[in-house]
Enzyme design. Structure first.
Site, PDB file in Angstrom:
ATOM      1  N   ASP A  79     -29.191   7.106  36.743  1.00 42.15           N
ATOM      2  CA  ASP A  79     -28.881   5.778  37.287  1.00 42.15           C
ATOM      3  C   ASP A  79     -28.747   5.796  38.816  1.00 42.15           C
ATOM      4  O   ASP A  79     -27.724   5.340  39.365  1.00 42.15           O
ATOM      5  CB  ASP A  79     -27.553   5.250  36.687  1.00 42.15           C
TER       6      ASP A  79
ATOM      7  N   GLU B 160     -30.321  -4.179  30.879  1.00 40.25           N
ATOM      8  CA  GLU B 160     -29.295  -3.585  31.751  1.00 40.25           C
ATOM      9  C   GLU B 160     -29.958  -3.165  33.062  1.00 40.25           C
ATOM     10  O   GLU B 160     -31.135  -3.448  33.291  1.00 40.25           O
ATOM     11  CB  GLU B 160     -28.623  -2.380  31.067  1.00 40.25           C
TER      12      GLU B 160
HETATM   13  O1  FUB Z   1     -25.586   5.969  32.339  1.00 32.63           O
HETATM   14  C1  FUB Z   1     -25.001   5.170  31.357  1.00 32.63           C
HETATM   15  C2  FUB Z   1     -25.805   3.960  31.100  1.00 32.63           C
HETATM   16  O2  FUB Z   1     -27.111   4.332  30.684  1.00 32.63           O
HETATM   17  C3  FUB Z   1     -26.057   3.087  32.298  1.00 32.63           C
HETATM   18  O3  FUB Z   1     -24.948   2.343  32.702  1.00 32.63           O
HETATM   19  C4  FUB Z   1     -27.204   2.320  31.796  1.00 32.63           C
HETATM   20  O4  FUB Z   1     -27.870   1.564  32.748  1.00 32.63           O
HETATM   21  C5  FUB Z   1     -28.052   3.412  31.197  1.00 32.63           C
HETATM   22  O5  FUB Z   1     -28.831   4.068  32.154  1.00 32.63           O
END
Ligand code: FUB
Length: 339
Positions: A32, A239
């Site tokens: 991320d 997301e």
């Molecule tokens: O790294 C945890 C979660 O996985 C992140 O918050 C999301 O965007 C995904 O990449």
């Protein structure tokens, strides 16, 4: 008719795809990557993946991270410095578990680290921590940002100096549990049909510690101006929101989650609506796909992750590659592996 049979000699083992970029660091797992240019360098604010021994599920409980490290580099392709622990979950008074994708911003002569973590009631909230250095250490505020929920904060500074926070994520990111405005732990699913759940946006206060206005929902529309459908998993928001501005247009990019694309949509206001334009990054190895986009020394870069080092979905490694805005404003799709 002849029947062709495969003999033992002709069975081929599937080849691992050849990546176009290598992990930026290999002494720890990172994911991320939110990249920014501060003090003339690229600073990266990634998640710090660990093996916590928690079985994999759709809630993402296996992503059980406990701290953040900040990385920096003077040039793309140059040495990457790990500045050590910037914030530990034990130093966030309200936090329970799972430090997910963070971001950072600079204003008021200090640096702000924004991070999602579950509170002690297992509800994701967004916290903020401050430092005089882009690499931390950061000191967390005593409470999460009022009115914040869900995951993946991304802070965009507009050309007029205003800051906006984009956030939200469905499934394990809990956005579907906020449809009535109140947290409802029984709302486990995203809508099957009709309007999809959108990412959220709010302008930040001058002090960068609170929202300056009620949270609004981001709408993504198709080329006819109609909202995407919740059924359209190839294009709907899941997301990993990110916003950058190019030639006076706002580019809203995001992960489609279960279809694994980084997609983008463009608009004329930081609040949207944004018109779906296409795919920035095709699926990478591992379930998640999460990125950031930054301009450095007149080139644009895409930071992203895959699972090259571990082969395991919750132990990721960050990478970078160049990003091209084409003449017509569209973005050339990146393939993370040689085709
Ligand atoms: O790294 C945890 C979660 O996985 C992140 O918050 C999301 O965007 C995904 O990449």
């Amino acid at each position: 008719a002849t029947v062709e049979t495969e003999t033992k000699d002709t069975i081929t083992t599937p080849q691992k795809p050849t990546p176009v970029s290598q992990p930026l660091v290999s002494h720890m797992y990172t994911a991320d990557p939110s990249a920014h240019v501060f003090e003339g360098k690229i600073y990266i604010y990634p998640s710090h993946d660990i093996e916590a021994g928690i079985p994999q599920n759709d809630n993402g409980d296996h992503f059980a991270m406990r701290d953040y490290h900040v990385l920096s580099m003077d040039s793309v392709g140059g040495k990457v410095t790990d500045h050590g622990v910037a914030l530990d979950v034990k130093d966030v008074p309200w936090a329970g578990r799972q430090m997910w994708a963070p971001d950072a911003a600079y204003a008021n002569n200090q640096y702000y680290l924004y991070f999602p973590v579950k509170d002690k009631q297992n509800i994701f909230r967004i916290g903020v921590a401050t430092s005089t250095s882009p690499s931390g250490p950061f000191k967390a505020e005593k409470e999460p940002i009022k009115g914040s929920y869900s995951i993946d904060p991304a802070v965009f500074k507009d050309t007029d100096g205003s800051f906006y926070m984009y956030f939200g994520g469905i499934w394990g990111g809990q956005l579907q549990r906020w449809q009535t405005g109140k947290y409802d732990s029984t709302a486990a699913q995203e809508p099957a049909d009709g309007m999809p759940l959108g990412a959220k946006v709010a302008r930040l206060n001058k002090n960068m510690l609170q929202f300056a206005e009620p949270v609004k929902e981001i709408q993504i529309v198709d080329s006819t101006g109609k909202s995407l459908s919740a059924k359209d998993h190839d294009r709907r928001f899941f997301e990993a929101a990110w916003v950058h501005k190019y030639n006076n247009k706002y580019y809203f990019s995001y992960s489609t989650g279960d279809t694994h694309y980084i997609a983008y949509a463009t608009g004329d206001s930081p609040y949207g609506p944004f018109t779906y334009k296409g795919v920035i990054l095709n699926p990478v190895e591992g379930w998640t796909n999460h990125h950031s986009i930054v301009e450095y020394k007149e080139k644009w870069y895409l930071f992203y992750h895959d699972t090259q080092l571990s082969g395991q979905t919750h132990l990721r490694n960050i990478k970078v590659t160049e990003l091209t805005h084409q003449q017509d404003g569209s973005i050339a799709t990146v393939n993370a592996y040689i085709q």
